[in-house]
Design an enzyme around this catalytic site. Structure first.
Site, PDB file in Angstrom:
ATOM      1  CD  GLN A  83      -6.975 -20.329   0.518  1.00  0.00           C
ATOM      2  OE1 GLN A  83      -7.147 -21.314   1.184  1.00  0.00           O
ATOM      3  NE2 GLN A  83      -7.878 -19.370   0.424  1.00  0.00           N
ATOM      4  CB  CYS A 136     -21.584  -6.633  15.018  1.00  0.00           C
ATOM      5  SG  CYS A 136     -21.596  -8.240  14.181  1.00  0.00           S
ATOM      6  CB  CYS A 192     -19.396  -3.563  11.583  1.00  0.00           C
ATOM      7  SG  CYS A 192     -19.545  -3.875   9.809  1.00  0.00           S
ATOM      8  N   GLY A 207       4.789 -21.448   0.835  1.00  0.00           N
ATOM      9  CA  GLY A 207       3.807 -22.481   0.516  1.00  0.00           C
ATOM     10  C   GLY A 207       3.079 -22.281  -0.798  1.00  0.00           C
ATOM     11  CD  GLU A 222      -4.719  -8.572  -4.383  1.00  0.00           C
ATOM     12  OE1 GLU A 222      -5.259  -9.608  -3.962  1.00  0.00           O
ATOM     13  OE2 GLU A 222      -4.845  -7.471  -3.826  1.00  0.00           O
ATOM     14  NE  ARG A 254      -4.029  -2.062   1.998  1.00  0.00           N
ATOM     15  CZ  ARG A 254      -4.796  -2.604   2.935  1.00  0.00           C
ATOM     16  NH1 ARG A 254      -4.607  -2.305   4.199  1.00  0.00           N
ATOM     17  NH2 ARG A 254      -5.756  -3.446   2.591  1.00  0.00           N
ATOM     18  CE1 TYR A 258      -9.652 -10.795  -4.251  1.00  0.00           C
ATOM     19  CE2 TYR A 258      -7.530 -11.876  -4.517  1.00  0.00           C
ATOM     20  CZ  TYR A 258      -8.287 -10.838  -4.024  1.00  0.00           C
ATOM     21  OH  TYR A 258      -7.694  -9.826  -3.336  1.00  0.00           O
ATOM     22  CG  ASP A 268     -11.163 -11.717  -0.410  1.00  0.00           C
ATOM     23  OD1 ASP A 268     -12.284 -11.175  -0.318  1.00  0.00           O
ATOM     24  OD2 ASP A 268     -10.247 -11.523   0.395  1.00  0.00           O
TER      25      ASP A 268
END
Length: 384
Positions: free
Chosen positions: A52, A209, A212, A91, A47, A34, A130, A148
């Site tokens: 994963q 929440c 949020c 991985g 990306e 970023r 994605y 995603d």
DNA sequence: CAGACGTGGCT
DNA sequence: TAGCCAAGTCT
């Protein structure tokens, strides 16, 4: 008021989308991808690394990878082995192989410039639904939803969907909800914001929440079941294998083999060995496996270490034995190729993490296995 | 479309 | 401990 006047206005983003963007502006985490310079290549690499993979983990690899391969040309010019060496430990090595292959395609077919649309990006290896959408929107501003796991979870709750987000129909429905929104926001930040919300607030377990920005519009929250969604399929039990591998010494060098690229851990190097069959001891297994895989005869000299490791779909207990070459010339029966190498050079080859632990144990033990030195004196041999 | 495909962190 | 999870893709 007068609905006709409202409808005559240009379409605008829903309130919740603006709330989300405002939240993202203050709450986003400072990841290296970023920061400037934000090139399409850097977006692409980030990306792929994030597939994963936890963002914190990807971040450390990202900086090193970009230092080694700052642009598409540098990546295309590197060998697959060099790329895998930098990727080691991250991985899902098909990601690195595909990224490398795609970089070469971009140089050959697109003049070194990444295609700018989701549709064209989708043709490159390693860019699925994605990632193609993510790169197209983040790097080039194409108004397409990047869905995603975070986005699917957030939207499953936001819309209170009672079906699994694995169903194609559910994904299509979520896309149909997001697509018109994308045309009325800045696509990159909106997609990133939705993912960041999933990572920080609308988490798989224990969603916060109260923090949020979407809570007043969220249907699952209104129904008091945000934590129960999305519905999850039951997990399968994974098998456990015993594996025996050998560090085979000959004239001060050890034998390693490179795994075929179409297999698990493809392109990485490893010590020869294999599964311990029922009724077989690890010592018997390592001698048999090395004979089958490389055609040479070995004698087990000592047990080096035991490593437990969990892969995605099985677990292994690896027992590593130091062995002495006895007879035969090593050939690649099951490997891509085999090589005798100086143990000090093992750092230069990409190895799976479990094998790297064995190399570490080897270094800790110190010393060298002289030819013909060392006999099977260990009284605990029978227990192996 | 279900299963293969890595690893490290957290519970 | 063993399971679950993390910005998916490929076959």
């Amino acid at each position: 008021m007068d609905a006709a006047i409202e409808q005559s206005n240009a379409p605008s983003a829903p309130v919740w989308a603006e709330e989300l963007l405002g939240w993202f502006q203050t709450e986003q985490r400072p990841f290296p991808w970023r920061r400037r310079p934000q090139t399409p290549f850097r977006t692409w690499v980030s990306e792929v690394m994030l597939q994963q993979t936890r963002a914190e983990t990807a971040a450390t690899y990202f900086e090193r990878f970009l230092a080694c391969f700052p642009d598409v040309s540098a990546l295309a010019a590197a060998s697959q082995e060099e790329v895998l060496r930098v990727w080691e430990g991250l991985g899902y090595y098909a990601r690195a192989r595909n990224l490398h292959a795609a970089a070469r395609l971009v140089v050959e077919r697109y003049g070194g410039r990444l295609p700018r649309t989701e549709c064209e990006l989708r043709k490159l290896p390693g860019l699925g639904p994605y990632t193609a959408a993510a790169v197209a929107s983040l790097a080039f501003g194409e108004p397409v939803p990047a869905m995603d796991g975070n986005v699917l979870r957030v939207m499953a709750r936001f819309l209170a969907l009672d079906h699994s987000v694995r169903e194609a129909g559910v994904r299509e429905y979520i896309r149909s909800v997001l697509a018109p929104v994308l045309r009325n926001v800045t696509p990159g930040p909106f997609n990133e914001a939705l993912m960041e919300l999933g990572a920080l607030v609308c988490t798989p377990r224990g969603p916060r929440c109260g923090d949020c920005p979407l809570r007043t519009a969220c249907r699952a929250h209104a129904e008091g079941r945000a934590a129960e969604l999305p519905v999850r399929p039951p997990r399968r039990r994974i098998p456990h294998y015993a594996v025996a591998v050998g560090i085979v010494w000959k004239e001060g060098k050890v034998l390693i083999g490179r795994r075929r690229t179409d297999r698990m851990l493809g392109g990485l190097w490893e010590f020869p060995g294999g599964k311990v069959e029922p009724g077989e001891s690890p010592v018997e297994a390592v001698v048999r496996e090395i004979r089958e895989e490389t055609g040479i005869e070995v004698a087990v000299v000592d047990r080096l270490c035991t490593v437990k490791h969990a892969y995605t779909h099985f677990r292994v207990t690896l027992t590593a034995f130091e062995c002495r070459w006895e007879a035969g010339q090593a050939v690649a029966n099951s490997a891509d190729c085999v090589r005798w190498v100086n143990p000090d050079d093992l750092a230069d080859y990409p190895f799976p993490v479990a094998n790297r632990r064995i190399i570490h144990a080897l270094a800790l033990r110190g010393g060298r296995q002289a030819d013909g030195a060392g006999t099977c004196q260990n009284s605990s041999m029978g227990a192996w």
